[in-house]
Design a protein around this motif. Structure first.
Motif, PDB file in Angstrom:
ATOM      1  N   LYS A   1      27.185  16.957   1.335  1.00  0.00           N
ATOM      2  CA  LYS A   1      28.515  16.933   0.716  1.00  0.00           C
ATOM      3  C   LYS A   1      28.803  15.556   0.126  1.00  0.00           C
ATOM      4  N   ASP A   2      28.425  14.515   0.871  1.00  0.00           N
ATOM      5  CA  ASP A   2      28.660  13.152   0.371  1.00  0.00           C
ATOM      6  C   ASP A   2      27.865  12.914  -0.908  1.00  0.00           C
ATOM      7  N   LEU A   3      26.634  13.422  -0.896  1.00  0.00           N
ATOM      8  CA  LEU A   3      25.777  13.248  -2.072  1.00  0.00           C
ATOM      9  C   LEU A   3      26.364  13.963  -3.297  1.00  0.00           C
ATOM     10  N   ILE A   4      26.830  15.192  -3.113  1.00  0.00           N
ATOM     11  CA  ILE A   4      27.352  15.925  -4.274  1.00  0.00           C
ATOM     12  C   ILE A   4      28.706  15.361  -4.713  1.00  0.00           C
ATOM     13  N   LEU A   5      29.506  14.861  -3.767  1.00  0.00           N
ATOM     14  CA  LEU A   5      30.778  14.226  -4.189  1.00  0.00           C
ATOM     15  C   LEU A   5      30.473  12.982  -5.032  1.00  0.00           C
ATOM     16  N   ARG A   6      29.440  12.270  -4.635  1.00  0.00           N
ATOM     17  CA  ARG A   6      29.031  11.091  -5.401  1.00  0.00           C
ATOM     18  C   ARG A   6      28.546  11.498  -6.803  1.00  0.00           C
ATOM     19  N   ILE A   7      27.727  12.546  -6.864  1.00  0.00           N
ATOM     20  CA  ILE A   7      27.189  12.993  -8.155  1.00  0.00           C
ATOM     21  C   ILE A   7      28.311  13.501  -9.066  1.00  0.00           C
ATOM     22  N   VAL A   8      29.221  14.308  -8.500  1.00  0.00           N
ATOM     23  CA  VAL A   8      30.338  14.833  -9.295  1.00  0.00           C
ATOM     24  C   VAL A   8      31.201  13.670  -9.805  1.00  0.00           C
ATOM     25  N   THR A   9      31.398  12.665  -8.973  1.00  0.00           N
ATOM     26  CA  THR A   9      32.177  11.499  -9.382  1.00  0.00           C
ATOM     27  C   THR A   9      31.450  10.728 -10.484  1.00  0.00           C
ATOM     28  N   ASP A  10      30.131  10.568 -10.341  1.00  0.00           N
ATOM     29  CA  ASP A  10      29.360   9.867 -11.379  1.00  0.00           C
ATOM     30  C   ASP A  10      29.421  10.630 -12.712  1.00  0.00           C
ATOM     31  N   LEU A  11      29.400  11.972 -12.636  1.00  0.00           N
ATOM     32  CA  LEU A  11      29.415  12.775 -13.873  1.00  0.00           C
ATOM     33  C   LEU A  11      30.813  12.882 -14.471  1.00  0.00           C
ATOM     34  N   GLY A  12      31.838  12.910 -13.611  1.00  0.00           N
ATOM     35  CA  GLY A  12      33.203  13.181 -14.072  1.00  0.00           C
ATOM     36  C   GLY A  12      33.446  14.684 -14.061  1.00  0.00           C
ATOM     37  N   SER A  13      34.741  15.085 -14.062  1.00  0.00           N
ATOM     38  CA  SER A  13      35.034  16.501 -13.863  1.00  0.00           C
ATOM     39  C   SER A  13      34.616  17.370 -15.046  1.00  0.00           C
ATOM     40  N   ASP A  14      34.330  16.748 -16.205  1.00  0.00           N
ATOM     41  CA  ASP A  14      33.803  17.558 -17.312  1.00  0.00           C
ATOM     42  C   ASP A  14      32.461  17.006 -17.792  1.00  0.00           C
ATOM     43  N   GLY A  15      31.807  16.240 -16.930  1.00  0.00           N
ATOM     44  CA  GLY A  15      30.565  15.564 -17.334  1.00  0.00           C
ATOM     45  C   GLY A  15      29.385  16.491 -17.527  1.00  0.00           C
ATOM     46  N   ALA A  16      29.487  17.717 -17.009  1.00  0.00           N
ATOM     47  CA  ALA A  16      28.349  18.641 -17.131  1.00  0.00           C
ATOM     48  C   ALA A  16      28.820  19.979 -17.684  1.00  0.00           C
ATOM     49  N   THR A  17      29.911  19.978 -18.470  1.00  0.00           N
ATOM     50  CA  THR A  17      30.461  21.236 -18.968  1.00  0.00           C
ATOM     51  C   THR A  17      29.402  22.052 -19.695  1.00  0.00           C
ATOM     52  N   TYR A  18      29.287  23.307 -19.288  1.00  0.00           N
ATOM     53  CA  TYR A  18      28.363  24.289 -19.858  1.00  0.00           C
ATOM     54  C   TYR A  18      26.909  24.063 -19.488  1.00  0.00           C
ATOM     55  N   GLU A  19      26.607  23.018 -18.705  1.00  0.00           N
ATOM     56  CA  GLU A  19      25.199  22.716 -18.434  1.00  0.00           C
ATOM     57  C   GLU A  19      24.692  23.371 -17.151  1.00  0.00           C
ATOM     58  N   SER A  20      23.370  23.356 -17.035  1.00  0.00           N
ATOM     59  CA  SER A  20      22.738  23.747 -15.781  1.00  0.00           C
ATOM     60  C   SER A  20      22.264  22.459 -15.114  1.00  0.00           C
ATOM     61  N   LEU A  21      22.607  22.284 -13.835  1.00  0.00           N
ATOM     62  CA  LEU A  21      22.123  21.116 -13.108  1.00  0.00           C
ATOM     63  C   LEU A  21      20.870  21.530 -12.348  1.00  0.00           C
ATOM     64  N   GLU A  22      19.789  20.785 -12.560  1.00  0.00           N
ATOM     65  CA  GLU A  22      18.553  21.055 -11.824  1.00  0.00           C
ATOM     66  C   GLU A  22      18.360  19.946 -10.810  1.00  0.00           C
ATOM     67  N   PHE A  23      18.356  20.305  -9.539  1.00  0.00           N
ATOM     68  CA  PHE A  23      18.165  19.307  -8.488  1.00  0.00           C
ATOM     69  C   PHE A  23      16.719  19.327  -8.001  1.00  0.00           C
ATOM     70  N   HIS A  24      16.065  18.165  -8.096  1.00  0.00           N
ATOM     71  CA  HIS A  24      14.677  18.056  -7.645  1.00  0.00           C
ATOM     72  C   HIS A  24      14.514  16.844  -6.735  1.00  0.00           C
ATOM     73  N   GLY A  25      13.308  16.703  -6.199  1.00  0.00           N
ATOM     74  CA  GLY A  25      12.967  15.523  -5.422  1.00  0.00           C
ATOM     75  C   GLY A  25      12.866  15.812  -3.936  1.00  0.00           C
ATOM     76  N   PRO A  26      12.222  14.885  -3.202  1.00  0.00           N
ATOM     77  CA  PRO A  26      11.940  15.092  -1.785  1.00  0.00           C
ATOM     78  C   PRO A  26      13.201  15.358  -0.941  1.00  0.00           C
ATOM     79  N   THR A  27      14.323  14.730  -1.300  1.00  0.00           N
ATOM     80  CA  THR A  27      15.544  14.924  -0.506  1.00  0.00           C
ATOM     81  C   THR A  27      15.985  16.388  -0.578  1.00  0.00           C
ATOM     82  N   ILE A  28      15.905  16.960  -1.763  1.00  0.00           N
ATOM     83  CA  ILE A  28      16.317  18.353  -1.966  1.00  0.00           C
ATOM     84  C   ILE A  28      15.297  19.300  -1.336  1.00  0.00           C
ATOM     85  N   ASP A  29      14.005  18.934  -1.466  1.00  0.00           N
ATOM     86  CA  ASP A  29      12.948  19.795  -0.924  1.00  0.00           C
ATOM     87  C   ASP A  29      13.010  19.889   0.595  1.00  0.00           C
ATOM     88  N   SER A  30      13.511  18.832   1.234  1.00  0.00           N
ATOM     89  CA  SER A  30      13.521  18.870   2.696  1.00  0.00           C
ATOM     90  C   SER A  30      14.876  19.313   3.252  1.00  0.00           C
TER      91      SER A  30
END
Ligand code: SF4
Lengths: 170, 422
Positions: free
Chosen positions: B175-204
């Motif tokens: 939750k902390d990670l996604i709140l940070r990401i949403v804050t970095d992007l802004g509330s319309d920073g990814a409008t209409y996009e698909s977010l692809e999450f990769h990397g060892p943190t997500i895999d585990s």
């Protein structure tokens, strides 16, 4: 649903800021109301308590960035449509609101600097087919062109009549 | 150029097998989730369309979850309509007021599967990206069209890639990670996009933690969020899904992204994040808001009402009491979660420490029932939205945080860093 006049929408501006989310347009607690005209009395109440009672047919909602963010509730564009709002012009829209607005027959236009260009209460003439917004003083603002599919849906009067037309066409 | 996860999954659902970012395509849907919006809005639309038969009663889940059990006559009526619909159309998957929040039920019943195209009449439908599905929220009219025909038009989204490595420290959650990401992007920073999450943190990551991240992607405007299948999601599916085969998707190596964002949690450690009113994108390091007095602490919702969320709250509150004057409300995400938490002893721990435990429902998250805020009240909540008036009175304030931060704050009566009470 009536076919919409898309060439000549004349109405007064109700101006809002950025990030007007769906809870500002219509709060979650009113969603259980089955009657849209009852629900519509609470439209944009938090932002402007006089909106629902004073908005006139074809009036134009103008807003900053990210209008309609948040939930997928179709009630948000629908209450605006029920109140007779002629169109929404914003600097940008949230994805679901944009799609929903056409579905319920409420046109939405994107004009990147609209809140700097128009005043609250001024009269605008919107031509949806051309994507133009004409101010009182004659200045013409150009909106981003609408995808043809969106134009088809909104000219049919929304997604339900559009769907029926397609069924007949098949 | 190769295809992103979003393009690949959508392409397997179009008639010509193609889907490129920016295009509008007609696609066939694998599964549809509907809740109270069915009874309140979709049924009248189906009537108006003249549709009296759904396209496939086996590929629909109907849930009575937002107002469950009905707190008023209006919702009782809507629940009745949903039950009638399920009976009339012979819908296979039905979850009445006794099983939980729609998105968790989709996971609990193994209905969200890799490579599938899933829609729901709810903006947080994007949660099933945790299972490698392309899932997205639509509203009543579009959902009605799909219930009738099994297909609809979609704009193929551009994709934004995240490469996340390193470990989340103790008491810091996805939750902390996604709140940070949403804050970095802004509330319309990814409008209409698909977010692809990769990397060892997500895999585990565990399934619940992955769902939290996909769930909240819509708070940056995203249409969907997708992860590749990992071990935890595979064993979850093996245990829960009646269907034994599915086709996991990977993006092509040369897929095109709008941007790639890298987060290395080892070199740049993440602490608890709290999103201050009135936007999920208003994230702050917990230190910046520590000490703010609260009236209510809420743990629940499709974002953070799962077993690991209840477990961490129980760990923090074990043998201690919720601060005087503070209400701690726990609403498990589903009955399955609730039962597991009872068996594990977490519920007893939390009740003993002073928590109110409610049945699984959306409840307080949508400002519906079971924990509505009064004027000027302040809440800290594990939910996903803190818009003005979201959880009750327009003059109430909601701070969004992880269940660990919510539990620590309930203990102290003020917003508290969970690392300081452990
Ligand atoms: S828990 Fe909250 S965010 Fe999730 S589906 Fe229910 S109302 Fe929506």
């Amino acid at each position: 649903m009536m076919k919409r006049n898309l060439e000549n929408i004349v109405g007064k501006v109700w101006k809002f800021g950025s990030n007007i989310d769906t809870d500002q347009i219509i709060q979650g607690r009113y969603l259980m109301m089955l009657d849209y005209s009852e629900m519509a009395k609470h439209t944009l109440k938090i932002q402007r308590p006089d909106f629902a009672s004073n908005v006139q047919k074809n009036d134009i909602v103008v807003a900053g960035k990210n209008f309609g963010g948040g939930s997928s509730r179709e009630e948000a564009p629908k209450v605006l449509e029920v109140l007779g709002v002629g169109c929404v012009i914003a600097e940008s829209f949230a994805r679901i609101f944009f799609r929903n607005s056409f579905n319920v027959g409420l046109p939405s236009l994107i004009v990147p600097d609209i809140t700097e260009q128009v005043e609250d209460g001024e009269t605008l003439i919107v031509n949806l087919s051309k994507g133009t917004v004409k101010k009182d003083n004659g200045t013409i603002l150009q909106a981003a062109p609408l995808p043809p599919l969106m134009m088809d849906i909104v000219s049919a009067g929304g997604a339900i009549p559009w769907f029926k037309q397609r069924l007949v066409g098949q | 150029m190769g295809a992103t996860l979003a393009e690949k999954i959508l392409a397997t659902h179009t008639t010509d097998g193609k889907a490129t970012a920016g295009e509008i395509v007609e696609a066939n849907v694998d599964f549809v989730m509907v809740h109270e919006v069915l009874g309140s809005r979709i049924m009248p639309i189906l009537d108006e369309m003249g549709v009296d038969k759904v396209w496939d009663p086996k590929r629909i889940l109907v849930v009575n979850d937002h107002w469950a059990p009905a707190p008023n006559i209006q919702s009782a009526e809507i629940h009745q309509r949903n039950r009638d619909f399920v009976r009339k159309h012979g819908i296979t998957h039905f979850c009445d007021v006794n099983c939980g929040i729609c998105h968790q039920v989709m996971a609990d019943w193994g209905l969200a599967r890799p490579g599938e195209l899933i829609v729901g009449c709810d903006s947080h439908t994007c949660s099933y990206g945790a299972f490698n599905a392309f899932s997205t929220g639509l509203a009543a009219t579009d959902t009605a069209i799909i219930l009738a025909t099994g297909s609809n038009w979609f704009r193929v989204p551009e994709s934004r890639r995240f490469e996340i490595s390193g470990e989340l420290p103790d008491f810091v959650m996805s939750k902390d990670l996604i709140l940070r990401i949403v804050t970095d992007l802004g509330s319309d920073g990814a409008t209409y996009e698909s977010l692809e999450f990769h990397g060892p943190t997500i895999d585990s990551m565990t399934v619940p933690s992955r769902m939290t991240m996909c769930n909240m992607s819509v708070e940056a405007g995203a249409k969907t969020a997708i992860m590749t299948l990992n071990e935890s999601a595979t064993s979850w599916l093996n245990a829960k899904s009646a269907m034994s085969t599915w086709t996991p998707m990977e993006p092509d190596r040369d897929a095109g992204y709008v941007e790639t964002h890298r987060y290395d949690l080892d070199s740049d450690p993440l602490g608890p994040i709290v999103s201050a009113p009135n936007s999920p994108a208003n994230g702050k390091a917990v230190e910046e808001v520590e000490g703010i007095e609260i009236d209510q602490a809420f743990i629940g919702s499709c974002t953070n009402g799962r077993l690991e969320d209840i477990e961490i709250a129980a760990r923090i509150l074990k043998g201690k009491n919720v601060a005087q004057g503070v209400r701690l409300i726990l609403t498990p995400a589903s009955m399955e979660t609730y039962l597991s938490a009872v068996r594990a002893g977490f519920i007893e721990t939390l009740i003993t420490s002073g928590a109110v435990v409610t049945n699984p429902t959306c409840g307080a998250c949508v400002g519906g029932h079971l924990g509505i805020l009064g004027p000027d009240e302040v809440a800290i909540s594990s939910t996903n939205r803190n818009f003005r008036g979201r959880m009750g009175h327009p003059e109430s304030l909601v701070y969004l945080a992880s269940p660990a931060t919510v539990a620590a704050s309930a203990l102290k009566g003020v917003i508290t860093d969970p690392r300081s009470v452990a």
